[in-house]
Write an enzyme that holds these catalytic residues in place. Structure first.
Site, PDB file in Angstrom:
ATOM      1  N   ASP A 284       0.977   2.197   8.664  1.00 36.73           N
ATOM      2  CA  ASP A 284       1.916   1.281   9.276  1.00 36.73           C
ATOM      3  C   ASP A 284       2.083   0.122   8.297  1.00 36.73           C
ATOM      4  O   ASP A 284       1.328  -0.023   7.341  1.00 36.73           O
ATOM      5  CB  ASP A 284       1.397   0.812  10.646  1.00 36.73           C
ATOM      6  CG  ASP A 284       2.539   0.300  11.517  1.00 36.73           C
ATOM      7  OD1 ASP A 284       2.400   0.312  12.749  1.00 36.73           O
ATOM      8  OD2 ASP A 284       3.574  -0.110  10.949  1.00 36.73           O
TER       9      ASP A 284
HETATM   10  C1  GLC Z   1       6.115  -1.844  12.421  1.00 33.04           C
HETATM   11  C2  GLC Z   1       5.751  -0.823  13.459  1.00 33.04           C
HETATM   12  C3  GLC Z   1       6.131   0.580  13.093  1.00 33.04           C
HETATM   13  C4  GLC Z   1       7.380   0.559  12.238  1.00 33.04           C
HETATM   14  C5  GLC Z   1       7.043  -0.124  10.942  1.00 33.04           C
HETATM   15  C6  GLC Z   1       8.277  -0.280  10.031  1.00 33.04           C
HETATM   16  O1  GLC Z   1       5.206  -2.876  12.365  1.00 33.04           O
HETATM   17  O2  GLC Z   1       4.433  -0.837  13.982  1.00 33.04           O
HETATM   18  O3  GLC Z   1       6.329   1.315  14.305  1.00 33.04           O
HETATM   19  O4  GLC Z   1       7.838   1.888  11.991  1.00 33.04           O
HETATM   20  O5  GLC Z   1       6.437  -1.392  11.127  1.00 33.04           O
HETATM   21  O6  GLC Z   1       9.162  -1.197  10.597  1.00 33.04           O
END
Ligand code: GLC
Length: 738
Positions: A284
C-alpha cells in the site's frame, strides 16, 4: 542483431543466463523482446528477467505516486498520468511498458491533488454490489470500470477490496463486500475477473485484516491463526480462486506482530508455499517499513514513492542487493512475478492506448444503475406502502435529494461528469471532498410520477419539514452517513437526521426512510416509520435507481451483506475503536456468526431483504459430492410481478468446534417471472464444512450428519435436510479443481 527468435534458443539462453545470474545482452545472442509471444507467462517472464540488468530489475520494483504531492514537495514522474495513484517506469529496450496504476474498486478515481479530476462512471459502493448477491453484476461492473481504466491508459487497477466487515464503524466498509468470507470473496473475485477481462491487472486488497481505519498505519491486529484462516484469509482465498488477481496489495497494519508488507507468514508461507500464487505483491502507499526484511519476507514492489517517505526499494535496495542482504535470486523472483502478471493479464501483448473517446458513458451508466437497483435493500415495508401508489401529495425531505446522491471519500473517490452536486461540504480536503453525484432522487421521482405532487424540504428547518409532511399523504425522508478512508465513523446517521426522521414520523401519515450510508447504522426510529430502504452509496445513477425502486419500476432484490445491529453494544467491541495492539476476540465469529453464537437479535439480519413479490423454496435435497455437498431446490415466484430472489444455503456441523452455529455455504440470485419456477443447483465448498486444524495444518472435517438449510436471511430459515459426511482433511493449499 536479429530479435524475437524462437523460444528454444532464447529460452535456453535465458535459463543458462539465469543459472549464471548474468543478464543476457546482445553479445550473448538474440535479445528476446517482450513482444515475442511464444511461451507461457512463466516461461516468458523467466526469459525476460534473464535479459535484465540489475538496474533494470530495480527499476521495476519501485513505484511512484502518480500525482504531485505538495506536502512532501514531491513532483510526479513526467510519464505518470496526472492525478493517478501510481507509476512504475518500463524497460523500453525490451518492450516492457510502464505500469500506470489507478484506483479503485468503484471506478477510475482521481487523487485529491489531481490538477484535473477525471470525470468517470462511479459504480455504487462495494457493499451495494455485494448486496446484489449477483456475481454476474459484479463482473459486469468490473468490466465497465476496467474498460474506463484502459481507455484512460491505465494497465493496473487497484480494485478488489475484500476486507471483512468486523467493525461497523470502519470508514472504508463502503469499499468492501461485507461480513461473510464466501459472499465477499465470490463478489470481489467476480469484479476482479471483470476488470482483468480488459487486458489489465487488477489488485486485491488490503492484505490482510485492515478491518478498521483507526491507526491503520501502526496498529497491530491480533488473530489466532485458525480464526484468521476461517475469516479474512478465507475471503481472500475465495476471491483469488474466482478472480485470479495479478497482484495483491499488502496492508498498512501489523498482523500478529509484523507489518503486513514484511510479514513472511502472509507474503510467502500463505501466498507462495500454500496457495502457489504466481503474481506480485505491491505495498500500500506508504506501507513499507524496511528494505531487506520486506523483500526477504515476500514484498515484490514498493508503491507510491512520494507518499511513501522512506525509499526502501530505491538506493537502499540496490545497496542490499550489492551486499547480498537481499540476494540476486530474490530480486530476480520479485521481477519475475511482476512480469508474470504483465504477461498473464495481457498488459504486454495488448498494450493500453489512452483514448477516452472509447468510453461509452451512456452504456456504462446503465451498468452502474442496474448494479445500484439490484443492490437496494428493502428492509421494512409495513402496510406495503411501497411501491408508491395512490399518494397524491408526497413530501421528499433531506439528504440533498433535490441535488443528488452521496458517495464515499478517500483514494477510491470517483469524480462525476459535471460538478459535485453539493459542493463545499466539509471536509473539502482529505479525507474529503464530500462528493454528491448529480442524480437527484427528487427529480427522478417527479419524472416517474407526473400526476403526483411531490414537494421538497431540505430538512435544515425541521419545523418546516414537519409542516410539509403534515400537508401530504406520505413523507419520504432521506438519511445520510458520509464515510471515508483514513477515518472511522459513528454507527449512526450524520448530524441530527435521526431527530428529523423521528419528528417527521410522528407528524406524517406514512413515512418512508431512504438511507444512503457507508455501512450499518442504528435506527432509533425503526418502529415509527412504515418503510425503510437501504440504498448505500448508489453511484453515478443512484437517484434514478432509488426512484425506480420507490415507484415500483424496479422490484427491489437486494439482501444485506452485513448485519445491522440495534446498537453497538451488540457487537464484540462497543468501546472506542481500538488502537495499538488490537486483539479481535471474536476471531472468525464475525457478523451474523457472532449474533447466532450468542443468540442476539439484530435490528436487521445478514441476508435480509424484502421484495414486492414473494418466493417459495421447495424440494430441498443435498448429498455429498466430491469433497463438498451438492444442493438442489426449486424456487418459485409466487407473486404477481417479476423479481429477483437470493437463495441462501446455510450449513451447520453436528459437532462443536465451529466458530458459529451456522455458516453461509452457498448462494444464488434467481430472476423469475410471476408464477415461474426454476430448479437451482448449488455447491458447498468443503472448507465451509471444516475448521482449520493448527496441529495438522489444513482443513479438518469430522464425520457426522451435517444440516443444510435454505433461508431468505440468516434468521429466516426454511427447509432443512441432513447429509452424512465422512472425516476429511484438506491441505492448506486445497482449491476447487486441485
Ligand atoms: C491508499 C489506499 C489504497 C489505495 C492506495 C493508492 O492509501 O489504502 O487502497 O489503492 O493508497 O491510492
Amino acid at each position: 542483431m536479429s530479435i524475437g527468435r524462437g523460444l528454444g534458443t532464447g529460452l535456453a539462453l535465458a535459463l543458462a543466463a539465469m543459472a549464471a545470474h548474468a543478464p543476457l545482452s546482445a553479445e550473448d545472442g538474440d535479445v528476446v523482446l517482450a513482444a515475442d509471444t511464444t511461451g507461457t507467462p512463466a516461461e516468458r517472464a523467466a526469459q525476460m528477467v534473464a535479459q535484465l540488468t540489475r538496474e533494470e530489475k530495480l527499476t521495476l520494483v519501485k513505484g511512484y505516486f502518480g500525482g504531485d504531492f505538495p506536502p512532501t514537495e514531491y513532483v510526479a514522474h513526467p510519464d505518470a498520468i496526472d492525478g493517478s495513484a501510481g507509476f512504475v517506469p518500463g524497460i523500453p529496450r525490451l518492450g516492457i511498458p510502464p505500469q500506470w496504476e489507478t484506483d479503485a474498486g468503484l471506478g477510475v478515481a482521481s487523487q485529491g491533488t489531481a490538477k484535473i479530476k477525471r470525470p468517470r462512471t462511479a459504480l455504487p459502493s462495494g457493499l451495494a454490489t455485494a448486496a446484489t448477491w449477483d456475481v454476474e453484476l459484479a463482473n459486469q461492473g468490473g468490466r465497465m470500470i476496467g474498460s474506463e481504466a484502459r481507455a484512460d491508459g491505465f494497465n493496473v487497477m487497484l480494485g478488489g477490496s475484500v476486507n471483512l466487515l468486523r467493525e461497523p464503524r470502519n470508514g472504508r466498509n463502503f469499499e468492501y463486500a461485507g461480513e461473510d468470507p464466501l459472499l465477499a470473496g465470490r463478489m470481489v473475485g467476480a469484479q476482479i475477473a471483470g476488470v482483468q477481462a480488459n487486458g489489465i491487472i487488477s489488485t486485491i486488497k488490503h492484505y490482510a485484516v485492515n478491518d478498521q481505519e483507526t491507526e491503520r498505519g501502526v496498529a497491530n491486529f491480533l488473530l489466532e491463526e485458525d480464526d484468521l484462516r476461517m475469516s479474512d484469509l478465507l475471503a481472500f482465498q475465495f476471491a483469488f480462486e474466482s478472480g485470479n488477481p495479478g497482484s495483491v496489495m499488502c496492508a498498512y497494519n501489523k498482523l500478529n506482530g509484523d507489518y503486513a508488507c514484511e510479514n513472511r507468514f502472509l507474503l510467502t508461507q500463505v501466498l507462495r508455499e500454500e496457495w502457489d500464487w504466481p503474481g506480485y505483491v505491491m505495498s500500500d502507499w506508504g506501507a513499507v517499513h524496511s528494505t531487506a526484511k520486506a523483500a526477504n519476507a515476500g514484498l515484490d514492489q514498493e508503491s507510491g514513492f512520494g507518499l511513501q517517505r522512506d525509499d526502501h526499494f530505491g538506493d537502499k535496495l540496490a545497496e542490499a542487493v550489492a551486499t547480498g542482504e537481499v540476494s540476486e535470486e530474490r530480486l530476480r523472483l520479485m521481477v519475475t512475478r511482476i512480469l508474470h502478471a504483465m504477461f498473464d493479464k495481457g498488459v504486454i501483448d495488448n498494450p493500453v492506448v489512452g483514448d477516452e473517446s472509447l468510453i461509452d458513458f451512456e452504456a456504462n451508466r446503465a451498468i452502474a444503475q442496474a448494479d445500484a437497483e439490484a443492490g437496494i435493500v428493502l428492509l421494512k415495508n409495513a402496510g406495503n406502502v411501497l411501491p408508491l401508489a395512490g399518494a397524491k401529495r408526497i413530501a421528499v425531505i433531506g439528504g440533498h435529494a433535490d441535488k443528488g446522491v452521496l458517495s464515499g471519500g478517500g483514494s477510491s473517490q470517483v469524480y462525476p461528469d459535471g460538478e459535485n452536486a453539493v459542493p463545499g461540504i466539509e471536509p473539502t480536503g482529505w479525507p474529503g471532498p464530500v462528493v454528491w453525484y448529480p442524480s437527484s432522487p427528487l427529480a427522478e421521482l417527479r419524472a416517474l410520477l407526473p400526476d403526483t405532487e411531490i414537494l421538497y424540504a431540505d430538512g435544515s428547518d425541521p419545523a418546516a419539514a414537519v409542516r410539509l409532511a403534515q400537508e401530504t399523504d406520505l413523507a419520504i425522508v432521506f438519511g445520510t452517513q458520509w464515510s471515508s478512508e483514513s477515518i472511522d465513523i459513528p454507527m449512526r446517521l450524520d448530524g441530527e437526521q435521526d431527530a428529523l426522521i423521528a419528528a417527521i414520523a410522528a407528524a406524517s401519515g406514512d413515512t418512508v426512510v431512504v438511507l444512503e450510508t457507508g455501512g450499518p447504522v442504528a435506527m432509533p426510529w425503526v418502529d415509527d416509520v412504515e418503510a425503510i430502504v437501504e440504498a448505500w452509496y448508489p453511484g453515478r445513477m443512484g437517484g434514478a435507481a432509488i426512484a425506480n425502486v420507490l415507484a415500483g419500476m424496479v422490484n427491489p432484490s437486494g439482501h444485506l451483506p452485513a448485519t445491522f445491529p440495534v446498537a453497538l453494544d451488540q457487537m464484540p467491541w462497543a468501546g472506542e475503536v481500538r488502537r495499538g495492539h488490537v486483539t479481535y476476540e471474536e476471531g472468525a465469529t464475525v457478523g451474523y456468526k457472532w449474533f447466532d453464537a450468542r443468540g442476539i437479535e439484530p435490528l436487521f439480519p445478514f441476508g435480509h431483504g424484502l421484495s414486492y413479490t414473494s418466493f417459495a423454496h421447495r424440494g430441498l435435497t443435498a448429498r455429498a459430492r466430491g469433497d463438498g455437498i451438492a444442493v438442489k431446490l426449486t424456487v418459485t415466484n409466487t407473486g404477481e410481478i417479476a423479481g429477483g430472489d437470493v437463495v441462501q444455503i446455510y450449513v451447520s456441523a453436528p459437532w462443536a468446534g465451529w466458530e458459529a452455529p451456522q455458516r453461509l455455504g452457498a448462494f444464488a440470485k434467481v430472476q423469475l417471472e410471476p408464477g415461474e419456477s426454476r430448479n437451482v443447483e448449488l455447491e458447498i465448498d468443503p472448507r465451509l464444512l471444516a475448521r482449520w486444524d493448527l496441529a495438522k495444518p489444513g482443513w479438518q472435517r469430522k464425520a457426522g450428519s451435517y444440516t443444510v438449510t435454505v433461508g431468505t436471511s440468516s434468521r429466516a430459515l426454511g427447509e432443512s435436510v441432513q447429509v452424512d459426511l465422512d472425516t476429511l482433511h484438506l491441505g492448506p493449499g486445497w482449491k476447487p479443481g486441485g
